[in-house]
Design a protein around this motif. Structure first.
Motif, PDB file in Angstrom:
ATOM      1  N   UNK A 117     -51.628  38.526 -97.700  1.00 50.67           N
ATOM      2  CA  UNK A 117     -50.538  39.367 -97.183  1.00 50.67           C
ATOM      3  C   UNK A 117     -51.047  40.334 -96.112  1.00 50.67           C
ATOM      4  N   UNK A 118     -52.153  41.032 -96.417  1.00 50.92           N
ATOM      5  CA  UNK A 118     -52.588  42.077 -95.487  1.00 50.92           C
ATOM      6  C   UNK A 118     -53.612  41.569 -94.485  1.00 50.92           C
ATOM      7  N   UNK A 119     -54.261  40.449 -94.786  1.00 51.12           N
ATOM      8  CA  UNK A 119     -55.249  39.922 -93.864  1.00 51.12           C
ATOM      9  C   UNK A 119     -56.645  40.432 -94.126  1.00 51.12           C
ATOM     10  N   UNK A 120     -56.805  41.311 -95.099  1.00 50.66           N
ATOM     11  CA  UNK A 120     -58.134  41.861 -95.355  1.00 50.66           C
ATOM     12  C   UNK A 120     -58.362  41.908 -96.854  1.00 50.66           C
ATOM     13  N   UNK A 121     -59.622  41.837 -97.253  1.00 49.65           N
ATOM     14  CA  UNK A 121     -59.942  41.898 -98.667  1.00 49.65           C
ATOM     15  C   UNK A 121     -60.054  43.335 -99.156  1.00 49.65           C
ATOM     16  N   UNK A 122     -60.475  44.216 -98.280  1.00 52.66           N
ATOM     17  CA  UNK A 122     -60.670  45.600 -98.740  1.00 52.66           C
ATOM     18  C   UNK A 122     -59.980  46.642 -97.878  1.00 52.66           C
ATOM     19  N   UNK A 168     -48.123  34.127-101.664  1.00 51.12           N
ATOM     20  CA  UNK A 168     -48.569  35.293-102.435  1.00 51.12           C
ATOM     21  C   UNK A 168     -47.901  35.354-103.800  1.00 51.12           C
ATOM     22  N   UNK A 169     -46.559  35.077-103.831  1.00 54.55           N
ATOM     23  CA  UNK A 169     -45.858  35.241-105.107  1.00 54.55           C
ATOM     24  C   UNK A 169     -46.335  34.242-106.165  1.00 54.55           C
ATOM     25  N   UNK A 170     -46.473  32.926-105.828  1.00 56.63           N
ATOM     26  CA  UNK A 170     -47.017  32.020-106.855  1.00 56.63           C
ATOM     27  C   UNK A 170     -48.398  32.451-107.336  1.00 56.63           C
ATOM     28  N   UNK A 171     -49.243  32.931-106.421  1.00 52.88           N
ATOM     29  CA  UNK A 171     -50.582  33.376-106.827  1.00 52.88           C
ATOM     30  C   UNK A 171     -50.485  34.532-107.820  1.00 52.88           C
ATOM     31  N   UNK A 172     -49.565  35.472-107.526  1.00 58.56           N
ATOM     32  CA  UNK A 172     -49.413  36.625-108.412  1.00 58.56           C
ATOM     33  C   UNK A 172     -48.860  36.204-109.767  1.00 58.56           C
ATOM     34  N   UNK A 183     -45.681  47.687-105.406  1.00 55.80           N
ATOM     35  CA  UNK A 183     -46.319  46.438-105.829  1.00 55.80           C
ATOM     36  C   UNK A 183     -47.801  46.450-105.453  1.00 55.80           C
ATOM     37  N   UNK A 184     -48.094  46.793-104.216  1.00 55.26           N
ATOM     38  CA  UNK A 184     -49.483  46.728-103.775  1.00 55.26           C
ATOM     39  C   UNK A 184     -50.324  47.855-104.371  1.00 55.26           C
ATOM     40  N   UNK A 185     -49.675  49.006-104.631  1.00 53.34           N
ATOM     41  CA  UNK A 185     -50.409  50.061-105.327  1.00 53.34           C
ATOM     42  C   UNK A 185     -50.905  49.567-106.669  1.00 53.34           C
ATOM     43  N   UNK A 186     -50.047  48.825-107.376  1.00 47.32           N
ATOM     44  CA  UNK A 186     -50.430  48.387-108.723  1.00 47.32           C
ATOM     45  C   UNK A 186     -51.464  47.268-108.656  1.00 47.32           C
ATOM     46  N   UNK A 187     -51.325  46.382-107.657  1.00 46.27           N
ATOM     47  CA  UNK A 187     -52.340  45.322-107.519  1.00 46.27           C
ATOM     48  C   UNK A 187     -53.707  45.950-107.303  1.00 46.27           C
ATOM     49  N   UNK A 188     -53.747  46.929-106.392  1.00 49.88           N
ATOM     50  CA  UNK A 188     -55.026  47.547-106.094  1.00 49.88           C
ATOM     51  C   UNK A 188     -55.510  48.377-107.278  1.00 49.88           C
ATOM     52  N   UNK A 189     -54.557  48.926-108.052  1.00 58.11           N
ATOM     53  CA  UNK A 189     -54.981  49.698-109.229  1.00 58.11           C
ATOM     54  C   UNK A 189     -55.741  48.794-110.198  1.00 58.11           C
ATOM     55  N   UNK A 190     -55.217  47.593-110.422  1.00 56.18           N
ATOM     56  CA  UNK A 190     -55.922  46.686-111.329  1.00 56.18           C
ATOM     57  C   UNK A 190     -57.287  46.331-110.735  1.00 56.18           C
ATOM     58  N   UNK A 191     -57.305  46.002-109.432  1.00 54.61           N
ATOM     59  CA  UNK A 191     -58.573  45.606-108.809  1.00 54.61           C
ATOM     60  C   UNK A 191     -59.601  46.723-108.930  1.00 54.61           C
ATOM     61  N   UNK A 238     -59.145  36.820-107.714  1.00 50.04           N
ATOM     62  CA  UNK A 238     -57.774  36.309-107.713  1.00 50.04           C
ATOM     63  C   UNK A 238     -56.845  37.307-107.039  1.00 50.04           C
ATOM     64  N   UNK A 239     -57.035  38.601-107.325  1.00 52.47           N
ATOM     65  CA  UNK A 239     -56.179  39.622-106.707  1.00 52.47           C
ATOM     66  C   UNK A 239     -56.510  39.758-105.228  1.00 52.47           C
ATOM     67  N   UNK A 240     -57.785  39.678-104.888  1.00 55.97           N
ATOM     68  CA  UNK A 240     -58.167  39.841-103.485  1.00 55.97           C
ATOM     69  C   UNK A 240     -57.589  38.710-102.644  1.00 55.97           C
ATOM     70  N   UNK A 241     -57.442  37.507-103.217  1.00 51.65           N
ATOM     71  CA  UNK A 241     -56.870  36.433-102.416  1.00 51.65           C
ATOM     72  C   UNK A 241     -55.405  36.717-102.126  1.00 51.65           C
TER      73      UNK A 241
END
Lengths: 166, 151, 399
Positions: C178-183, C201-205, C134-142, C170-173
């Motif tokens: 979840x992770x506590x960091x933007x980057x 996190x889930x509603x935001x996604x 899941x997070x790999x794909x979020x970061x891929x889009x970002x 939106x993705x960074x939020x």
């Protein structure tokens, strides 16, 4: 004009020309878009984007050092980059300021132990504002810019005070 | 499976190789003088290792070891070719077989203190003259805590 | 006397040459430019250049507008990630590797975590695997958003950058909650992930997934349909399949050249075996194809995020691992498909709590090496289009 609202219509204020210029300079800080590493994404790109929008402070990026007032050193500076950094700084017109963004530019950050890394950009150019963080959030950079604006506005006062005490 | 293919391709080319199956996959240890022949054989034989994925060095404490990570799309598997070189030694350049070796070889030459005879452009890639080389050898120390704190 | 006759008179061997009397308004005898010799010009592009995506320095040899030769000069961000990793504990190496590919740090973390798990034989809980995907794909889009936005800026379209930053925030939020960091996440650790999805996190996604297809259409309108953009990228920087394989390329640049190799498909890791997705492949391998492959990958990544959210199993997110990781002596290689290509970590352990050698297989370095081959023959303005289409990150090139 905004001054009319503050002081009433047709009002007159007395100031020194340099102070007036400094007030203008503080509100129109054009930074050199010189992203070195990770901090560039946060401090230059996200901060320039719509959510944080530096433009409303009069802060905008320029591609050329000849047109820039402030240099944000956003990232790790190593010995190969140090020469380029100094060359860019020397090309900027006076008055000029430097913001060291992030742990790497302040002290070397997580890479300080590597012999190729310069321990803080203040070894190469004079730094006005240090913004800690790895990377700092865009809000931190905004606070750093506000500190710089205060510094610019009070520049003449500080200089006069120094002259008196000397 | 892949170690058998490796050793048959290498012996057909007449390269003395020591092939073993290790945790990362099939590894062929070849002498540095036969490296280019070995890589050419592996690229052109039936196993068709078409791509050099990576090239990196390891300082074992006694010598330097260069690992060539190859991938065959036809067989869908990876293999490794490993050569040993003494400190400040020479390993022939593999760029005529795999052009992707050009940059990693320059990097290894600089950070491990090797020479790659036959490389067209073996200039310093990453550092300037004011840095003492080679940086990635185990014997090169990093800055101590005191040096960092005194800055 | 005409000026020609005067100049002829001047080179007569016998006697003094008569002084040239030029007509009013002329300072010298016109000779044209045929006698002027042209020479090649070396232009330093970078290390400070708005379009080199960081601190890349390319030396270009120019004959007028045309590029004769190009050479990349690297090392402006060489900060010893591989060396320092030998002096850090396994749990702290991830923080260094985050800063290697700083736009998509989570992929490098994942490669390290998988290599460590291979050495120690740790079984990762299923939920952690799904969260990793899941997070790999979020970061891929970002990451692809940044690639597309800055590519537009390089080509001369400022507006798309402002739009992509909106979606990236939106993705960074989500990532921040979840992770506590933007980057710099340090979210994927050997044995699992740091923590479960937070309630917000889930509603935001879900909200993001609802709006993203519309936004993607917007980018297509802004960039894909833009005639100037098409003219700048179509047919520029063609990398054919054989060249791409010879130079060890991977990721979108390889797939745009017509070779559909994707680590997620060919060597499935995390939860990719259970996910259904296509791998977009280009035809001609020019900048236009590379751009389109990225756009398509973003659409597919959004679908993958939805699949991950729908299929998320219950359970632990972290396996039982010792506080101090001490993998047995040995070697491991683990590869992950990052937005730039195949990120690999080659880990050598000697049985202590610090790695003996960590080597990062940087896809950007391999993808960049091809500019020496591709750039000659193009005009100087195309060099920006070619570099931008490769989407390099200097952090992982120089390490």
């Amino acid at each position: 004009m905004a001054l009319d609202k503050l002081l009433g219509e047709n009002s007159v204020i007395f100031t020194k020309s340099e102070q007036l210029f400094d007030a203008a300079r503080a509100n129109s800080l054009w930074y050199l878009s010189y992203g070195i590493a990770c901090c560039a994404i946060e401090g230059l790109m996200s901060a320039g984007g719509p959510k944080f929008d530096y433009d409303r402070f009069g802060i905008f990026h320029r591609g050329s050092p000849r047109q820039a007032d402030v240099m944000i050193v956003a990232g790790t500076v190593n010995k190969k980059m140090a020469h380029a950094l100094r060359k860019l700084y020397d090309q900027m017109p006076e008055p000029k300021w430097v913001i060291a963004m992030g742990a790497c530019a302040c002290t070397g950050g997580p890479f300080r132990e590597y012999p190729n890394v310069v321990l803080g950009v203040d070894k190469i150019v004079p730094v006005d504002v240090y913004v800690p963080g790895c990377p700092p959030r865009p809000e931190s950079m905004q606070y750093g810019f506000m500190q710089l604006q205060d510094k610019i506005r009070n520049r003449r006062k500080e200089m006069a005070r120094e002259q008196r005490s000397a | 499976m892949s170690s058998a293919a490796l050793s048959s391709a290498l012996s057909a080319a007449g390269v003395p190789a020591e092939v073993s199956e290790e945790a990362i996959g099939a590894v062929a240890r070849v002498p540095a003088s036969d490296l280019v022949e070995a890589l050419t054989a592996l690229r052109d034989a039936d196993c068709a290792f078409a791509m050099l994925i990576d090239l990196f060095g390891v300082d074992t404490g006694e010598q330097l070891e260069l690992t060539y990570h190859l991938r065959s799309f036809a067989r869908d598997e990876d293999a490794y070719v490993r050569v040993a070189a003494p400190y400040d030694g020479e390993v022939p350049s593999a760029w005529r077989v795999y052009p992707s070796a050009l940059y990693p070889e320059r990097e290894a030459a600089e950070l491990f203190g090797l020479t790659f005879p036959g490389h067209p452009n073996l200039k310093r890639l990453l550092t300037t003259d004011e840095v003492e080389l080679p940086l990635l050898r185990r014997s090169t120390a990093i800055r101590t805590q005191e040096e960092v704190h005194d800055r | 006397m005409t000026p020609e006759e005067l100049s002829q008179a001047r080179i007569t061997p016998e006697g003094e040459a008569p002084a040239i009397v030029l007509p009013k308004g002329l300072r010298r005898v016109p000779r044209g430019v045929d006698e002027l010799a042209t020479e090649h010009l070396i232009v330093n592009m970078g290390p400070q250049h708005p379009s080199t995506h960081g601190v890349l320095h390319i030396l270009l040899e120019l004959d007028g507008e045309e590029i004769i030769a190009a050479e990349a000069s690297l090392g402006y961000l060489h900060r010893g990630i591989e060396k320092l990793a030998e002096h850090r504990r396994y749990s702290a190496v991830g923080t260094l590797l985050d800063r290697a590919d700083y736009i998509s740090g989570i992929h490098t973390e994942l490669a390290l975590a998988q290599a460590t798990e291979q050495l120690m034989g740790i079984e990762v809980p299923e939920k952690a695997q799904w969260l990793r995907s899941l997070f790999s794909e979020i970061v891929r889009i970002a990451s692809h958003l940044i690639a597309i936005g800055t590519y537009g800026m390089d080509i001369g379209a400022m507006a798309p950058f402002l739009y992509i930053m909106r979606e990236r925030e939106a993705l960074l939020s989500v990532l921040e909650s979840v992770t506590g960091a933007r980057m710099m996440f340090n979210y994927v650790r050997p044995g699992g992930v740091l923590r479960d999805l937070t309630p917000e996190a889930e509603p935001l996604l879900r909200q993001f997934l609802k709006t993203f297809p519309g936004y993607l259409e917007e980018y297509h309108t802004l960039l894909t349909g833009n005639e100037i953009f098409q003219a700048r990228v179509k047919g520029v920087g063609v990398i054919d399949r054989a060249t791409a394989i010879a130079f060890g390329m991977s990721g979108p640049p390889l797939r745009a050249s017509g070779f559909g190799w994707d680590v997620r498909k060919e060597r499935p890791y995390a939860a990719y075996e259970q996910l259904r997705f296509d791998v977009p492949v280009g035809e001609s391998g020019d900048c236009w194809d590379r751009y389109l492959v990225r756009m398509e990958e973003m659409r597919i990544a959004a679908e993958l995020i939805e699949q991950c959210l729908d299929g998320m199993p219950e359970g632990d997110v972290m396996a039982k691992v010792p506080k101090v990781l001490k993998p047995p002596a040995g070697e491991a290689y683990s590869a992950v498909e990052s937005p730039r290509g195949e990120v690999g970590i080659h880990l050598v352990s000697d049985g202590t709590d610090t790695p003996y050698r960590v080597h990062l297989r940087a896809p950007s370095l391999m993808n960049l090496a091809v500019v020496d081959e591709v750039m000659p023959g193009h005009k100087i303005a195309d060099s920006v289009a070619i570099i931008g289409s490769l989407d390099i990150v200097l952090g992982e090139i120089d390490r």
